[in-house]
Design an enzyme around this catalytic site. Sequence first.
Site, PDB file in Angstrom:
ATOM      1  N   GLY A  34       1.137  -0.903  -0.087  1.00 39.87           N
ATOM      2  CA  GLY A  34      -0.373   0.165  -0.115  1.00 39.87           C
ATOM      3  C   GLY A  34       0.668   0.754   0.032  1.00 39.87           C
ATOM      4  O   GLY A  34       0.476   1.955   0.707  1.00 39.87           O
ATOM      5  N   TYR A 164     -15.906  -4.018   6.723  1.00 39.15           N
ATOM      6  CA  TYR A 164     -14.729  -3.673   7.107  1.00 39.15           C
ATOM      7  C   TYR A 164     -13.761  -4.588   8.430  1.00 39.15           C
ATOM      8  O   TYR A 164     -12.390  -4.642   8.668  1.00 39.15           O
ATOM      9  CB  TYR A 164     -14.172  -2.219   7.106  1.00 39.15           C
ATOM     10  N   ASN A 193      -9.011   8.219  12.248  1.00 32.59           N
ATOM     11  CA  ASN A 193      -9.246   8.743  10.438  1.00 32.59           C
ATOM     12  C   ASN A 193      -8.372   9.754  10.285  1.00 32.59           C
ATOM     13  O   ASN A 193      -7.499  10.630  10.797  1.00 32.59           O
ATOM     14  CB  ASN A 193     -10.638  10.009  10.979  1.00 32.59           C
ATOM     15  N   VAL A 194      -7.852   9.276   9.125  1.00 31.80           N
ATOM     16  CA  VAL A 194      -6.635   9.478   8.926  1.00 31.80           C
ATOM     17  C   VAL A 194      -6.834  10.890   7.685  1.00 31.80           C
ATOM     18  O   VAL A 194      -7.399  10.882   6.589  1.00 31.80           O
ATOM     19  CB  VAL A 194      -5.809   8.573   8.115  1.00 31.80           C
ATOM     20  N   ARG A 236     -15.240  13.079  15.734  1.00 35.60           N
ATOM     21  CA  ARG A 236     -14.021  12.264  15.423  1.00 35.60           C
ATOM     22  C   ARG A 236     -12.731  12.930  15.721  1.00 35.60           C
ATOM     23  O   ARG A 236     -12.124  14.353  15.719  1.00 35.60           O
ATOM     24  CB  ARG A 236     -13.958  12.782  13.380  1.00 35.60           C
ATOM     25  N   ASP A 298     -25.940   9.381   9.610  1.00 40.57           N
ATOM     26  CA  ASP A 298     -24.202   9.632  10.269  1.00 40.57           C
ATOM     27  C   ASP A 298     -23.024   9.208  10.676  1.00 40.57           C
ATOM     28  O   ASP A 298     -21.963   9.469  11.051  1.00 40.57           O
ATOM     29  CB  ASP A 298     -24.965  10.153  11.866  1.00 40.57           C
TER      30      ASP A 298
HETATM   31  P1  NAP Z   1      -5.521   4.361   0.746  1.00 39.07           P
HETATM   32  O1  NAP Z   1      -4.998   5.945   0.269  1.00 39.07           O
HETATM   33  O2  NAP Z   1      -7.034   4.180  -0.003  1.00 39.07           O
HETATM   34  O3  NAP Z   1      -3.816   3.053  -0.373  1.00 39.07           O
HETATM   35  C1  NAP Z   1      -4.408   2.151  -0.124  1.00 39.07           C
HETATM   36  C2  NAP Z   1      -3.367   1.137  -0.544  1.00 39.07           C
HETATM   37  O4  NAP Z   1      -4.009  -0.055  -0.542  1.00 39.07           O
HETATM   38  C3  NAP Z   1      -2.742   1.495  -2.714  1.00 39.07           C
HETATM   39  O5  NAP Z   1      -1.578   1.787  -2.394  1.00 39.07           O
HETATM   40  C4  NAP Z   1      -3.212   0.480  -3.060  1.00 39.07           C
HETATM   41  O6  NAP Z   1      -2.711   0.537  -3.333  1.00 39.07           O
HETATM   42  C5  NAP Z   1      -3.420  -0.408  -2.344  1.00 39.07           C
HETATM   43  N1  NAP Z   1      -4.400  -1.446  -2.636  1.00 39.07           N
HETATM   44  C6  NAP Z   1      -5.712  -2.038  -2.894  1.00 39.07           C
HETATM   45  N2  NAP Z   1      -6.031  -3.086  -2.877  1.00 39.07           N
HETATM   46  C7  NAP Z   1      -4.547  -3.742  -3.560  1.00 39.07           C
HETATM   47  C8  NAP Z   1      -4.697  -5.002  -3.438  1.00 39.07           C
HETATM   48  N3  NAP Z   1      -5.449  -5.742  -4.041  1.00 39.07           N
HETATM   49  N4  NAP Z   1      -3.139  -5.305  -3.823  1.00 39.07           N
HETATM   50  C9  NAP Z   1      -1.944  -4.756  -3.695  1.00 39.07           C
HETATM   51  N5  NAP Z   1      -3.029  -3.447  -2.806  1.00 39.07           N
HETATM   52  C10 NAP Z   1      -3.373  -2.873  -2.890  1.00 39.07           C
HETATM   53  O7  NAP Z   1      -5.423   4.160   1.860  1.00 39.07           O
HETATM   54  P2  NAP Z   1      -4.787   4.478   3.213  1.00 39.07           P
HETATM   55  O8  NAP Z   1      -5.405   5.416   3.781  1.00 39.07           O
HETATM   56  O9  NAP Z   1      -3.353   4.508   2.950  1.00 39.07           O
HETATM   57  O10 NAP Z   1      -4.600   3.093   4.284  1.00 39.07           O
HETATM   58  C11 NAP Z   1      -3.663   2.282   4.548  1.00 39.07           C
HETATM   59  C12 NAP Z   1      -4.040   1.834   5.537  1.00 39.07           C
HETATM   60  O11 NAP Z   1      -4.599   2.517   6.302  1.00 39.07           O
HETATM   61  C13 NAP Z   1      -5.379   0.915   5.689  1.00 39.07           C
HETATM   62  O12 NAP Z   1      -4.756  -0.726   6.256  1.00 39.07           O
HETATM   63  C14 NAP Z   1      -6.544   1.778   5.721  1.00 39.07           C
HETATM   64  O13 NAP Z   1      -7.491  -0.078   6.196  1.00 39.07           O
HETATM   65  C15 NAP Z   1      -5.430   2.480   7.095  1.00 39.07           C
HETATM   66  N6  NAP Z   1      -6.228   3.249   7.409  1.00 39.07           N
HETATM   67  C16 NAP Z   1      -7.039   4.311   7.068  1.00 39.07           C
HETATM   68  C17 NAP Z   1      -7.216   4.901   7.896  1.00 39.07           C
HETATM   69  C18 NAP Z   1      -7.746   6.370   6.885  1.00 39.07           C
HETATM   70  O14 NAP Z   1      -8.886   7.180   7.142  1.00 39.07           O
HETATM   71  N7  NAP Z   1      -7.592   6.159   5.689  1.00 39.07           N
HETATM   72  C19 NAP Z   1      -7.737   5.088   9.481  1.00 39.07           C
HETATM   73  C20 NAP Z   1      -7.193   4.246   9.852  1.00 39.07           C
HETATM   74  C21 NAP Z   1      -6.658   3.428   8.975  1.00 39.07           C
HETATM   75  P3  NAP Z   1      -3.239   1.428  -5.410  1.00 39.07           P
HETATM   76  O15 NAP Z   1      -2.266   2.439  -4.909  1.00 39.07           O
HETATM   77  O16 NAP Z   1      -2.595   0.816  -6.251  1.00 39.07           O
HETATM   78  O17 NAP Z   1      -4.759   1.058  -5.591  1.00 39.07           O
HETATM   79  P1  GDP Z   2     -16.052   7.579   9.880  1.00 38.97           P
HETATM   80  O1  GDP Z   2     -15.303   8.712  10.597  1.00 38.97           O
HETATM   81  O2  GDP Z   2     -15.145   5.428   9.652  1.00 38.97           O
HETATM   82  O3  GDP Z   2     -17.257   7.517  10.119  1.00 38.97           O
HETATM   83  O4  GDP Z   2     -15.583   7.696   8.248  1.00 38.97           O
HETATM   84  P2  GDP Z   2     -15.762   9.002   7.381  1.00 38.97           P
HETATM   85  O5  GDP Z   2     -14.365   9.778   6.906  1.00 38.97           O
HETATM   86  O6  GDP Z   2     -16.425   9.160   6.211  1.00 38.97           O
HETATM   87  O7  GDP Z   2     -16.660  10.119   8.436  1.00 38.97           O
HETATM   88  C1  GDP Z   2     -18.419   9.832   8.534  1.00 38.97           C
HETATM   89  C2  GDP Z   2     -18.924  11.514   9.137  1.00 38.97           C
HETATM   90  O8  GDP Z   2     -18.312  12.438   8.223  1.00 38.97           O
HETATM   91  C3  GDP Z   2     -20.324  11.087   9.250  1.00 38.97           C
HETATM   92  O9  GDP Z   2     -20.855  11.276  10.395  1.00 38.97           O
HETATM   93  C4  GDP Z   2     -20.950  11.735   7.852  1.00 38.97           C
HETATM   94  O10 GDP Z   2     -21.838  12.134   8.168  1.00 38.97           O
HETATM   95  C5  GDP Z   2     -19.767  13.023   7.702  1.00 38.97           C
HETATM   96  N1  GDP Z   2     -19.332  13.771   6.614  1.00 38.97           N
HETATM   97  C6  GDP Z   2     -20.009  14.844   6.308  1.00 38.97           C
HETATM   98  N2  GDP Z   2     -19.871  15.449   4.869  1.00 38.97           N
HETATM   99  C7  GDP Z   2     -18.987  14.250   4.729  1.00 38.97           C
HETATM  100  C8  GDP Z   2     -18.878  13.626   3.159  1.00 38.97           C
HETATM  101  O11 GDP Z   2     -18.336  15.052   2.728  1.00 38.97           O
HETATM  102  N3  GDP Z   2     -17.880  12.473   2.941  1.00 38.97           N
HETATM  103  C9  GDP Z   2     -18.275  12.130   3.976  1.00 38.97           C
HETATM  104  N4  GDP Z   2     -17.552  10.356   4.180  1.00 38.97           N
HETATM  105  N5  GDP Z   2     -18.409  11.912   5.400  1.00 38.97           N
HETATM  106  C10 GDP Z   2     -19.296  13.215   5.371  1.00 38.97           C
END
Ligand code: NAP
Ligand code: GDP
Length: 342
Positions: A34, A164, A193-194, A236, A298
């Site tokens: 990733g 998930y 949330n990142v 959040r 929500d």
């Molecule tokens: P992201 O921007 O969507 O990136 C996902 C990565 O996974 C990309 O590099 C993608 O490759 C790769 N990937 C997806 N499907 C794949 C497959 N079948 N084979 C190989 N690679 C694959 O996600 P992120 O936000 O950086 O998340 C990284 C980690 O943090 C994840 O494990 C996620 O669950 C965790 N996390 C994220 C958040 C958040 O708010 N974003 C919060 C908590 C935890 P491509 O670029 O080639 O598609």
């Molecule tokens: P979560 O933190 O895992 O629940 O996921 P999200 O980052 O998608 O945040 C969801 C929360 O943001 C919920 O309360 C939604 O109702 C609110 N929200 C408000 N506007 C947006 C929007 O444009 N996109 C998303 N994804 N959520 C929104």
Amino acid sequence: MFYSRQPNPDWLPVSVLMESLRDHTGPFRVLVTGGSGLVGRAIQHVVKEEGAGKEGEEWIFLSSKDANLMTMEETQAAFRKHRPTHVIHLAAMVGGLFKNMRANLDFWRNNIHINDNVLQAAHEVGVVKVVSCLSTCIFPDKTNYPIDETMIHNGPPHQSNFGYSYAKRMLDVHNRAYFQQYGRCYTAVIPTNVFGPHDNFSIEDGHVLPGLIHKTYSAKKECKPLIVWGSGSPRRQFIYSLDLARLFLWVLREYHEVDPIILSVGEEDEVSIKEAAEAVAQALDFKGEVVYDTSKADGQFKKTASNSKLLRYLPNFTFTPFNQALKDTCEWFVANYDTARK
Ligand code: NAP
Ligand code: GDP
């Protein structure tokens, strides 16, 4: 009782220090699955631009184009090719609330396959340490606050993202089992949330901050109201991707527990979605009307996580202030509008 509202007293801490890892003196070849995503690009930045990579270390950042980790053959081929000593496992199907609600089955199946393949392939080539990624959104919905690391399996997750959540929870089961059966130090971090540069700014699929940044940018350009989904009252904790990347490097090098660790700002830094939307509007200098579309979900009201364990290890770690990180992310989005994921 169906679920516990308390920290789990039966939680078996696997706090064993992995001396073999502490003493690891051979090559340090880190494979980041990733590596092309939000968190992966932040780790690349910290390693390459901030100089956190050490001399003699080799870093390999994989994307799905290098190997589809949903297939065991491609996963094994990637691990045999690169023969990493350490792995940061980020690859996953990822999305915001609304993508999760549409595709719980895909989130469950894709992530279960990716995680099982990656950990087994790592084990087969003798990887000494894997750091995988859980999320605070996998914790029980009905719980007491703040949530801590012992509570992952204490009850059902919120129904909006159960696919998930259960897939991610199973990573913790993998880690405990690889330790019990083979003594492996495979562990996990639990970020909130990142957000940051290189996020997925898709309005339909992405998380709230990149969604709001994209919507605000368009609303300002088109002189239209900003539509925030839901009531704006859920709360959040947000972590900036570059702060998370710096913490990942610390975990990789210096955190020796199999038990996971929450990587989060403090409970006092939690904000409502309304406050987040106002902060985005301010960062993008949007002065138009803000409308709340309460026909939209929500999701989970809050997931307030404790960062006490992190602060016991790193009492002096400084998080980038939310408004500064948000401003930098908005500036990145505006400067990279044509090529950003959206
Ligand atoms: P992201 O921007 O969507 O990136 C996902 C990565 O996974 C990309 O590099 C993608 O490759 C790769 N990937 C997806 N499907 C794949 C497959 N079948 N084979 C190989 N690679 C694959 O996600 P992120 O936000 O950086 O998340 C990284 C980690 O943090 C994840 O494990 C996620 O669950 C965790 N996390 C994220 C958040 C958040 O708010 N974003 C919060 C908590 C935890 P491509 O670029 O080639 O598609
Ligand atoms: P979560 O933190 O895992 O629940 O996921 P999200 O980052 O998608 O945040 C969801 C929360 O943001 C919920 O309360 C939604 O109702 C609110 N929200 C408000 N506007 C947006 C929007 O444009 N996109 C998303 N994804 N959520 C929104």
